[in-house]
Design an enzyme around this catalytic site. Structure first.
Site, PDB file in Angstrom:
ATOM      1  N   LYS A  34       0.846  -1.196   0.000  1.00 12.11           N
ATOM      2  CA  LYS A  34       0.000   0.000   0.000  1.00 12.11           C
ATOM      3  C   LYS A  34       0.882   1.247   0.000  1.00 12.11           C
ATOM      4  O   LYS A  34       2.057   1.176   0.386  1.00 12.11           O
ATOM      5  CB  LYS A  34      -0.941  -0.035   1.203  1.00 12.11           C
ATOM      6  CG  LYS A  34      -0.227   0.060   2.570  1.00 12.11           C
ATOM      7  CD  LYS A  34       0.005   1.480   3.009  1.00 12.11           C
ATOM      8  CE  LYS A  34       0.850   1.591   4.259  1.00 12.11           C
ATOM      9  NZ  LYS A  34       1.305   2.945   4.549  1.00 12.11           N
ATOM     10  N   HIS A  62       0.163  -4.646   6.341  1.00 13.15           N
ATOM     11  CA  HIS A  62       0.793  -5.375   7.441  1.00 13.15           C
ATOM     12  C   HIS A  62      -0.024  -5.353   8.722  1.00 13.15           C
ATOM     13  O   HIS A  62       0.129  -6.226   9.576  1.00 13.15           O
ATOM     14  CB  HIS A  62       2.220  -4.855   7.685  1.00 13.15           C
ATOM     15  CG  HIS A  62       2.289  -3.516   8.343  1.00 13.15           C
ATOM     16  ND1 HIS A  62       2.260  -2.343   7.633  1.00 13.15           N
ATOM     17  CD2 HIS A  62       2.398  -3.175   9.648  1.00 13.15           C
ATOM     18  CE1 HIS A  62       2.351  -1.333   8.470  1.00 13.15           C
ATOM     19  NE2 HIS A  62       2.434  -1.802   9.701  1.00 13.15           N
ATOM     20  N   LYS A  82      -1.094  -8.607  12.050  1.00  8.17           N
ATOM     21  CA  LYS A  82      -0.818  -8.548  13.478  1.00  8.17           C
ATOM     22  C   LYS A  82      -1.672  -9.577  14.215  1.00  8.17           C
ATOM     23  O   LYS A  82      -2.844  -9.778  13.908  1.00  8.17           O
ATOM     24  CB  LYS A  82      -1.074  -7.145  14.013  1.00  8.17           C
ATOM     25  CG  LYS A  82      -0.047  -6.116  13.525  1.00  8.17           C
ATOM     26  CD  LYS A  82      -0.303  -4.753  14.123  1.00  8.17           C
ATOM     27  CE  LYS A  82       0.745  -3.745  13.652  1.00  8.17           C
ATOM     28  NZ  LYS A  82       2.092  -4.060  14.154  1.00  8.17           N
ATOM     29  N   GLU A 112       2.024   7.269  16.572  1.00  4.31           N
ATOM     30  CA  GLU A 112       3.451   6.994  16.407  1.00  4.31           C
ATOM     31  C   GLU A 112       4.265   8.093  17.082  1.00  4.31           C
ATOM     32  O   GLU A 112       3.933   9.277  16.969  1.00  4.31           O
ATOM     33  CB  GLU A 112       3.811   6.923  14.924  1.00  4.31           C
ATOM     34  CG  GLU A 112       3.064   5.844  14.146  1.00  4.31           C
ATOM     35  CD  GLU A 112       3.398   5.878  12.668  1.00  4.31           C
ATOM     36  OE1 GLU A 112       4.433   5.290  12.297  1.00  4.31           O
ATOM     37  OE2 GLU A 112       2.644   6.495  11.897  1.00  4.31           O
ATOM     38  N   ASP A 164      -1.777   7.597   3.734  1.00  5.03           N
ATOM     39  CA  ASP A 164      -0.789   6.634   4.234  1.00  5.03           C
ATOM     40  C   ASP A 164      -1.372   5.670   5.256  1.00  5.03           C
ATOM     41  O   ASP A 164      -0.947   4.515   5.321  1.00  5.03           O
ATOM     42  CB  ASP A 164       0.393   7.388   4.844  1.00  5.03           C
ATOM     43  CG  ASP A 164       1.538   6.469   5.244  1.00  5.03           C
ATOM     44  OD1 ASP A 164       1.986   5.681   4.383  1.00  5.03           O
ATOM     45  OD2 ASP A 164       1.977   6.523   6.404  1.00  5.03           O
ATOM     46  N   HIS A 177      -4.951   1.077   6.610  1.00  5.46           N
ATOM     47  CA  HIS A 177      -4.867   0.462   7.937  1.00  5.46           C
ATOM     48  C   HIS A 177      -6.133   0.676   8.766  1.00  5.46           C
ATOM     49  O   HIS A 177      -6.750  -0.276   9.266  1.00  5.46           O
ATOM     50  CB  HIS A 177      -3.679   1.015   8.722  1.00  5.46           C
ATOM     51  CG  HIS A 177      -2.347   0.747   8.092  1.00  5.46           C
ATOM     52  ND1 HIS A 177      -2.100  -0.360   7.316  1.00  5.46           N
ATOM     53  CD2 HIS A 177      -1.173   1.429   8.140  1.00  5.46           C
ATOM     54  CE1 HIS A 177      -0.836  -0.337   6.913  1.00  5.46           C
ATOM     55  NE2 HIS A 177      -0.262   0.736   7.395  1.00  5.46           N
ATOM     56  N   LYS A 222       1.773  11.253  13.643  1.00  3.78           N
ATOM     57  CA  LYS A 222       3.188  11.088  13.933  1.00  3.78           C
ATOM     58  C   LYS A 222       3.634  12.104  14.979  1.00  3.78           C
ATOM     59  O   LYS A 222       2.984  13.121  15.182  1.00  3.78           O
ATOM     60  CB  LYS A 222       4.011  11.251  12.648  1.00  3.78           C
ATOM     61  CG  LYS A 222       3.801  10.107  11.655  1.00  3.78           C
ATOM     62  CD  LYS A 222       4.739  10.227  10.465  1.00  3.78           C
ATOM     63  CE  LYS A 222       4.600   9.022   9.544  1.00  3.78           C
ATOM     64  NZ  LYS A 222       5.034   7.762  10.177  1.00  3.78           N
TER      65      LYS A 222
END
Length: 339
Positions: free
Chosen positions: A11, A41, A45, A79, A98, A103, A191
């Site tokens: 992605k 990803h 998890k 993050e 992003d 996600h 972030k």
């Protein structure tokens, strides 16, 4: 192309709906859909996969997994790091492309999807697609009211130029179907925040009647917390009686499942698990083309409204919880972010 050949795409697939179709068309001319593995990803998890097992291999949650008993849902991916050498890519992308388009929407789908016939490739992806298509569209003034975009104050210094790219997004979404109508889903990601964590909080409604009018303490709403990081596991938050004589004292308590404590096996890395599924040809945890395009179709009007209004992102200091305006999204409904 050989029948056993497979291709893995990372992605984001494109930067909007039109470019995602260009990418999918180009790959589709060479590979059949069953050979294409669009990797996210987060779906590899352990805790995300365990959400499927918790929902569909146990009977106790299903009767209350709906708008009658669930008050709202929060999905947070925060993050502590900045762009960390990805400035060139990130400045063209931003947090919505992003993180949210893939996600966070994928996690929302796993929470909200109907039980599939069985947990396998197309049945799971069919149900996730229904959730994406049931999302109430955000466009125009609805975007202004239900989204917050922010940027940490040192971002321009990190990438070496001024920028209006968002490094933080919070939004309020709704799934307009029989199960979820009226239940807000609050999503946020950013972030340079105070914590490195990924969680899903399912917050249940308060009991309909106060049974302990003369008790001490407060009965807080039940919550199911699914932790993707840093310590993968689940917590079910309850109200219990504090031990001791005399009157009833209410006290918050929790049932805690930590995968590290409960299982001796090493928890595989998310990419490790997903790439093994690629080799085995198991598509369950990968996005199908129609999923990707449905997610872009919902996100794109938000991007268009941001570009149309040209409002710069709200600044926030590194090491904080992001823009103060993000707290207003749940506050308007009488809620607060769970920290």
């Amino acid at each position: 192309v050989e029948e056993t050949s497979r291709i893995v795409l990372e992605k984001p697939i494109g930067s909007d709906l039109a470019s995602s179709r260009v990418v999918n068309d180009a790959v589709g001319r060479v590979f059949e859909e069953r050979q294409i593995f669009r990797i996210d990803h987060y779906l590899g998890k352990e805790s995300v996969q365990n959400l499927l097992v918790t929902r569909f291999a146990n009977v106790f949650l299903e009767p209350i997994w709906n708008s009658r008993w669930i008050d709202h849902v929060q999905i947070t991916v925060s993050e502590k790091l900045g762009v960390a050498g990805r400035g060139e890519y990130y400045d063209r992308s931003g947090a919505l492309r992003d993180m949210v388009q893939n996600h966070l929407l994928q996690m929302l789908c796993l929470v909200a999807m109907e039980p599939p016939t069985y947990v396998g490739g197309d049945p799971v992806r069919d149900e996730k697609l229904k959730v994406l298509r049931a999302l109430v569209p955000l466009a125009g003034s609805d975007v202004d009211r239900n989204t917050v975009r922010g940027q940490y104050t040192t971002y321009g210094e990190e990438i070496g130029r001024p920028s209006t790219t968002e490094t933080f997004v919070a939004l309020r979404a709704e799934v307009q179907n029989w199960r979820w109508a009226g239940v807000p889903f609050y999503l946020r990601t950013g972030k340079r925040l105070a914590r490195q964590e990924s969680t899903i909080e399912v917050v249940f409604k308060e009991p309909p009647h106060t049974m302990f009018p003369h008790s001490e303490g407060v009965a807080t709403p039940n919550r199911l917390t699914i932790r993707m990081q840093p310590d993968e596991g689940m917590q079910l938050h309850l109200t219990a009686k504090h031990p001791g004589p005399g009157g009833i004292r209410l006290h918050p308590a929790s049932l805690d499942l930590s995968y590290a404590d409960a299982f001796d096996e090493r928890s595989p890395d998310a990419y490790e698990r997903l790439l093994l599924d690629v080799m085995r040809g198991i598509p369950t945890l990968f996005m199908r083309r129609d999923e990707v395009e449905a997610a872009w179709a919902w996100v794109e009007p938000i991007l268009e409204q941001w570009e149309r209004t040209a409002v710069e992102p709200v600044r926030y200091h590194p090491g904080t919880d992001g823009p103060a305006a993000a707290a207003l999204l749940p506050a308007r409904d009488g809620h607060t972010w769970q920290e």
